[in-house]
Design a protein around this motif. Structure first.
Motif, PDB file in Angstrom:
ATOM      1  N   GLN A   1       6.110  -1.211  -0.440  1.00  0.00           N
ATOM      2  CA  GLN A   1       5.544   0.115  -0.618  1.00  0.00           C
ATOM      3  C   GLN A   1       5.081   0.279  -2.052  1.00  0.00           C
ATOM      4  O   GLN A   1       5.668  -0.278  -2.975  1.00  0.00           O
ATOM      5  CB  GLN A   1       6.620   1.152  -0.307  1.00  0.00           C
ATOM      6  CG  GLN A   1       7.092   1.048   1.122  1.00  0.00           C
ATOM      7  CD  GLN A   1       8.534   1.479   1.274  1.00  0.00           C
ATOM      8  OE1 GLN A   1       9.279   1.524   0.321  1.00  0.00           O
ATOM      9  NE2 GLN A   1       8.916   1.803   2.488  1.00  0.00           N
ATOM     10  N   THR A   2       4.045   1.063  -2.220  1.00  0.00           N
ATOM     11  CA  THR A   2       3.584   1.359  -3.576  1.00  0.00           C
ATOM     12  C   THR A   2       4.460   2.466  -4.107  1.00  0.00           C
ATOM     13  O   THR A   2       4.260   3.630  -3.813  1.00  0.00           O
ATOM     14  CB  THR A   2       2.122   1.833  -3.535  1.00  0.00           C
ATOM     15  OG1 THR A   2       1.372   0.899  -2.799  1.00  0.00           O
ATOM     16  CG2 THR A   2       1.559   1.949  -4.930  1.00  0.00           C
ATOM     17  N   LEU A   3       5.470   2.079  -4.869  1.00  0.00           N
ATOM     18  CA  LEU A   3       6.411   3.088  -5.324  1.00  0.00           C
ATOM     19  C   LEU A   3       6.065   3.642  -6.691  1.00  0.00           C
ATOM     20  O   LEU A   3       6.543   4.672  -7.090  1.00  0.00           O
ATOM     21  CB  LEU A   3       7.828   2.497  -5.399  1.00  0.00           C
ATOM     22  CG  LEU A   3       8.437   2.075  -4.077  1.00  0.00           C
ATOM     23  CD1 LEU A   3       9.810   1.501  -4.313  1.00  0.00           C
ATOM     24  CD2 LEU A   3       8.526   3.258  -3.135  1.00  0.00           C
TER      25      LEU A   3
ATOM     26  N   ALA B   1      12.536  -1.510   0.443  1.00  0.00           N
ATOM     27  CA  ALA B   1      13.270  -0.295   0.814  1.00  0.00           C
ATOM     28  C   ALA B   1      14.493  -0.039  -0.053  1.00  0.00           C
ATOM     29  O   ALA B   1      14.892   1.099  -0.255  1.00  0.00           O
ATOM     30  CB  ALA B   1      13.688  -0.350   2.275  1.00  0.00           C
TER      31      ALA B   1
ATOM     32  N   THR C   1      14.093  -2.202   7.706  1.00  0.00           N
ATOM     33  CA  THR C   1      15.079  -1.811   6.704  1.00  0.00           C
ATOM     34  C   THR C   1      15.136  -0.313   6.433  1.00  0.00           C
ATOM     35  O   THR C   1      16.028   0.141   5.739  1.00  0.00           O
ATOM     36  CB  THR C   1      14.795  -2.495   5.345  1.00  0.00           C
ATOM     37  OG1 THR C   1      13.465  -2.154   4.954  1.00  0.00           O
ATOM     38  CG2 THR C   1      14.936  -3.983   5.459  1.00  0.00           C
ATOM     39  N   ASP C   2      14.176   0.440   6.961  1.00  0.00           N
ATOM     40  CA  ASP C   2      14.327   1.882   6.740  1.00  0.00           C
ATOM     41  C   ASP C   2      14.181   2.709   8.002  1.00  0.00           C
ATOM     42  O   ASP C   2      13.700   3.828   7.961  1.00  0.00           O
ATOM     43  CB  ASP C   2      13.399   2.383   5.622  1.00  0.00           C
ATOM     44  CG  ASP C   2      12.004   1.832   5.737  1.00  0.00           C
ATOM     45  OD1 ASP C   2      11.248   1.966   4.766  1.00  0.00           O
ATOM     46  OD2 ASP C   2      11.674   1.263   6.790  1.00  0.00           O
TER      47      ASP C   2
ATOM     48  N   GLY D   1       0.818  -1.202   0.000  1.00  0.00           N
ATOM     49  CA  GLY D   1       0.000   0.000   0.000  1.00  0.00           C
ATOM     50  C   GLY D   1       0.849   1.248   0.000  1.00  0.00           C
ATOM     51  O   GLY D   1       2.020   1.205   0.341  1.00  0.00           O
ATOM     52  N   PRO D   2       0.258   2.377  -0.376  1.00  0.00           N
ATOM     53  CA  PRO D   2       0.998   3.631  -0.359  1.00  0.00           C
ATOM     54  C   PRO D   2       1.236   4.129   1.070  1.00  0.00           C
ATOM     55  O   PRO D   2       0.777   3.520   2.031  1.00  0.00           O
ATOM     56  CB  PRO D   2       0.099   4.605  -1.117  1.00  0.00           C
ATOM     57  CG  PRO D   2      -1.204   3.966  -1.251  1.00  0.00           C
ATOM     58  CD  PRO D   2      -1.098   2.532  -0.892  1.00  0.00           C
ATOM     59  N   GLU D   3       1.934   5.227   1.156  1.00  0.00           N
ATOM     60  CA  GLU D   3       2.294   5.766   2.458  1.00  0.00           C
ATOM     61  C   GLU D   3       1.055   6.223   3.222  1.00  0.00           C
ATOM     62  O   GLU D   3       0.120   6.741   2.674  1.00  0.00           O
ATOM     63  CB  GLU D   3       3.236   6.946   2.195  1.00  0.00           C
ATOM     64  CG  GLU D   3       3.590   7.767   3.396  1.00  0.00           C
ATOM     65  CD  GLU D   3       2.647   8.930   3.605  1.00  0.00           C
ATOM     66  OE1 GLU D   3       2.260   9.532   2.602  1.00  0.00           O
ATOM     67  OE2 GLU D   3       2.305   9.184   4.767  1.00  0.00           O
TER      68      GLU D   3
ATOM     69  N   HIS E   1      12.282   2.670  10.457  1.00  0.00           N
ATOM     70  CA  HIS E   1      10.918   3.144  10.543  1.00  0.00           C
ATOM     71  C   HIS E   1      10.291   2.806  11.888  1.00  0.00           C
ATOM     72  O   HIS E   1       9.299   3.376  12.281  1.00  0.00           O
ATOM     73  CB  HIS E   1      10.164   2.427   9.418  1.00  0.00           C
ATOM     74  CG  HIS E   1       8.925   3.086   9.008  1.00  0.00           C
ATOM     75  ND1 HIS E   1       8.861   4.354   8.525  1.00  0.00           N
ATOM     76  CD2 HIS E   1       7.658   2.634   9.021  1.00  0.00           C
ATOM     77  CE1 HIS E   1       7.624   4.650   8.255  1.00  0.00           C
ATOM     78  NE2 HIS E   1       6.864   3.635   8.540  1.00  0.00           N
ATOM     79  N   PHE E   2      10.885   1.847  12.561  1.00  0.00           N
ATOM     80  CA  PHE E   2      10.238   1.281  13.729  1.00  0.00           C
ATOM     81  C   PHE E   2      10.199   2.287  14.874  1.00  0.00           C
ATOM     82  O   PHE E   2      11.216   2.843  15.257  1.00  0.00           O
ATOM     83  CB  PHE E   2      10.996   0.032  14.176  1.00  0.00           C
ATOM     84  CG  PHE E   2      10.303  -0.719  15.270  1.00  0.00           C
ATOM     85  CD1 PHE E   2      10.721  -0.608  16.583  1.00  0.00           C
ATOM     86  CD2 PHE E   2       9.213  -1.507  14.985  1.00  0.00           C
ATOM     87  CE1 PHE E   2      10.071  -1.296  17.590  1.00  0.00           C
ATOM     88  CE2 PHE E   2       8.555  -2.193  15.987  1.00  0.00           C
ATOM     89  CZ  PHE E   2       8.991  -2.088  17.291  1.00  0.00           C
ATOM     90  N   ASP E   3       9.037   2.500  15.415  1.00  0.00           N
ATOM     91  CA  ASP E   3       8.851   3.487  16.464  1.00  0.00           C
ATOM     92  C   ASP E   3       8.529   2.765  17.764  1.00  0.00           C
ATOM     93  O   ASP E   3       7.388   2.395  18.019  1.00  0.00           O
ATOM     94  CB  ASP E   3       7.697   4.412  16.056  1.00  0.00           C
ATOM     95  CG  ASP E   3       7.548   5.600  16.969  1.00  0.00           C
ATOM     96  OD1 ASP E   3       6.732   6.472  16.658  1.00  0.00           O
ATOM     97  OD2 ASP E   3       8.247   5.651  18.009  1.00  0.00           O
TER      98      ASP E   3
ATOM     99  N   LYS F   1      -0.043   0.335   7.199  1.00  0.00           N
ATOM    100  CA  LYS F   1       0.664  -0.947   7.185  1.00  0.00           C
ATOM    101  C   LYS F   1       1.488  -1.131   8.464  1.00  0.00           C
ATOM    102  O   LYS F   1       1.423  -2.179   9.111  1.00  0.00           O
ATOM    103  CB  LYS F   1       1.606  -1.030   5.987  1.00  0.00           C
ATOM    104  CG  LYS F   1       0.917  -0.905   4.659  1.00  0.00           C
ATOM    105  CD  LYS F   1       1.867  -1.200   3.523  1.00  0.00           C
ATOM    106  CE  LYS F   1       2.990  -0.197   3.382  1.00  0.00           C
ATOM    107  NZ  LYS F   1       2.511   1.140   3.084  1.00  0.00           N
TER     108      LYS F   1
END
Lengths: 266, 373
Positions: free
Chosen positions: A184-186, A141, A71-72, A36-38, A74-76, A42
């Motif tokens: 990701q929907t790139l 990523a 991998t980016d 899916g896009p940003e 992103h993890f919070d 997800k």
């Protein structure tokens, strides 16, 4: 160790029934792709799954261990802790740390490092029999960087990802894991956007902005593909939608969810 | 530009690991590339050479090479029994080398509980100096994250950035790195803002000194400036550069726009490389990274959306859209509206009014709108 793993085998069925088109999913050996896009939820869904896994059985969770490959960057962690706090009956530090003790986090900075890390994780899975969920956020990523490094040859461009896919398949098969990976929907769909609103024979492909761009090895591994999108209905309180497809049996299901302070709610 | 010197890659390997791992360093030579800086981009394969790890001797390397195994990845992914037969090398020795190589080059998993402890002690929230913006951001700029301010030219992005720099430097007494790619940074404006906040001239000058400005006009200069920052932070040199917690980049779209477009994917690759560098810096050194971006529209009536496309949209954790309120004819507009477009913590769509005047006397405001490019 094998017995311990077989005992854990049935435990993933109740992970999140709303996500799947069929009952009894996911089973060990399933490879589920979130696409899916940003901003479509997800990563929130992943936090939801992680929380479901690491919360002890007394708290309503599955009490299994999770390996999360990021991998980016992103993890919070703070967000995960907020979700845990909302879901646990006892919100003590002790409890939270106990839950977090069931989560393992790895960050990779390149596709080569990802590949090497997958090889070295082999050992980890052998020594932790209750580690039955592997999450990879996200597998796409390195797409542009790999593509550029590979020059003109598509084979070279996809080589690392292909090897990663093979390695993941081996891990999933040998250790009876379930793998969740986000892509990701790139890119935009190549068809006209007006056409994509008309239901065609394959409904899930038109409702979604899906254009496969990752290598064939990965696409063939996936058993379930779940598309995430935002719902813009103002009347509807649910903000997001998932369209879940079981690829082999061609079952498609659409469900709505919203994201609150305590995480995903269906 | 022969950017990444091998030495800093080596230095990175030597420093302790955090949540990341170590990067295989040596660049792989490529034949022809219009963008030479990409040659040293992470992801290059490390070629096996003697001394790379204990147990890897020159003879071993020759034998392996004769059988087509040149890099670490080749070695690790091959079937060692097979290799030991073909190269007539000891299986045990090969297994030992494999283990050491993996330990050296792969990322190491950390336990969630340990990470949480570490984060609790290293994460900070930096107030922006503007109370309504802080509200929007859930008390301020979080370290370890990339925050994006987007808006049309003149919407106040540069003003907000200057305000953040002034505030962090003055009230938190911390150093600020400001990468300016548009020429919009004016020390006099920052000085005005400081004058509005602090009475003592000493304090104002000190605060001004803590803001380091680097003018970068293309992507390579930006990457180099970030590399220098990384070197400085890893060496922990406490010279003119004191504790640094924030990097402001105005703007990121200005240096990336020239790369995008056309069939080449190399532009996107460099953009992703920049993205990776920003996020790694934010995480590894607990910095708050603030970037500014343009906005575009799909069609002349479509909604505003951030520039730089889909791939970049995954990079910032928080996005704030700045817009100018409709001009009221009596006074010059210093009123802006900020809305939250993306946030890991707050529901999106919240809006606040921002006052970028910041305590400055109104007569000077005609200069303000043109400065925010």
């Amino acid at each position: 160790k094998l017995l311990a793993r077989l005992e854990g085998r049935s435990s993933l069925k109740n992970l999140e029934p709303h996500l799947f088109a069929e009952e009894g999913s996911p089973v060990h050996g399933d490879v589920i792709e979130f696409h899916g896009p940003e901003g479509t939820g997800k990563t929130e869904m992943l936090y939801h799954l992680v929380a479901r896994c690491i919360i002890p059985k007394t708290g309503g969770g599955l009490e299994v261990e999770v390996m999360f490959i990021d991998t980016d960057y992103h993890f919070d962690m703070l967000r995960l802790v907020t979700i845990l706090e909302h879901r646990l009956a006892q919100r003590t530090e002790e409890m939270i740390k106990q839950c977090l003790g069931r989560l393992f986090l790895v960050s990779c900075s390149s596709s080569t490092q990802l590949l090497l890390t997958l090889y070295s994780l082999e050992n980890m899975f052998c020594t932790h029999p209750s580690l039955c969920l592997l999450i990879l956020d996200s597998i796409s990523a390195f797409y542009w960087i790999d593509r550029s490094n590979g020059g003109e040859s598509l084979k070279l461009q996809e080589m690392n990802l292909k090897k990663c896919a093979n390695s993941l398949e081996k891990l999933v098969r040998e250790h009876h894991l379930a793998l969740f990976a986000t892509t990701q929907t790139l890119m935009q769909k190549s068809t006209n956007s007006a056409e994509s609103f008309f239901p065609l024979k394959i409904p899930h492909e038109t409702d979604t902005d899906y254009r496969p761009y990752l290598c064939k090895s990965w696409q063939q591994m996936v058993t379930h593909r779940i598309f995430f999108s935002k719902q813009c209905n103002s009347g509807n309180s649910k903000g997001f939608a998932v369209i879940s497809c079981h690829l082999k049996r061609n079952h498609v299901v659409k469900r709505l969810f919203s994201v609150a302070e305590c995480g995903v709610q269906f | 530009m022969r950017a990444l010197p091998g030495s800093s890659a080596a230095r990175r390997k030597q420093e302790g690991e955090r949540a990341g791992g170590r990067d295989p360093g040596a660049p792989r030579p490529r034949v022809s590339s219009p963008l030479p800086a990409l040659r040293w981009v992470a992801g290059a394969m490390v070629v096996l050479r003697a001394g790379l790890c204990p147990g890897l001797t020159e003879e071993m390397i020759q034998l392996l090479r004769a059988n087509g195994i040149r890099t670490v990845v080749d070695f690790v992914s091959s079937d060692l029994e097979d290799v030991s037969q073909k190269c007539s090398l000891s299986y045990k020795a090969l297994v030992a080398v494999r283990r050491v190589l993996l330990a050296q080059f792969s990322a190491f998993p950390a336990n969630g509980a340990d990470l949480y402890e570490e984060l609790k002690s290293s994460t900070a929230i930096l107030p922006t100096g503007n109370r309504s913006l802080d509200q929007l951001l859930d008390s301020g700029l979080y370290t370890g994250e990339v925050t994006e301010l987007m808006g049309a030219p003149g919407s106040g992005k540069t003003q907000v950035c200057l305000g953040i720099a002034a505030s962090v430097s003055l009230s938190l007494q911390q150093h600020v790195l400001f990468l300016d790619s548009t020429g919009g940074f004016t020390a006099s404006r920052v000085y005005q803002m400081l004058q509005g906040q602090a009475k003592d001239k000493e304090e104002q000058l000190e605060a001004l000194q803590r803001i380091q400005v680097v003018r970068v006009f293309d992507i390579y200069e930006m990457l180099r400036a970030l590399q220098e920052l990384r070197d400085r932070l890893s060496q922990q040199v406490v010279s003119s550069m004191g504790p640094l917690k924030i990097v402001v980049i105005d703007s990121v779209s200005a240096v990336i726009y020239p790369l995008l477009g056309g069939k080449q994917s190399e532009g996107l690759a460099i953009m992703m490389q920049l993205a990776r560098e920003l996020k790694t810096l934010a995480r590894e050194f607990s910095l708050a990274v603030v970037v500014t971006n343009q906005v575009t529209r799909d069609s002349s009536t479509g909604p505003l959306k951030p520039a730089l496309g889909r791939s970049w949209s995954f990079v910032p954790s928080t996005r704030v859209l700045l817009e100018s309120k409709e001009a009221t004819w009596e006074k010059a507009t210093t009123q802006r509206v900020a809305s939250l477009a993306k946030s890991p913590r707050q529901p999106t769509g919240i809006q606040v009014e921002l006052d970028t005047g910041n305590g400055v006397v109104q007569e000077l405001s005609p200069a303000a709108p043109t400065q925010g490019l």
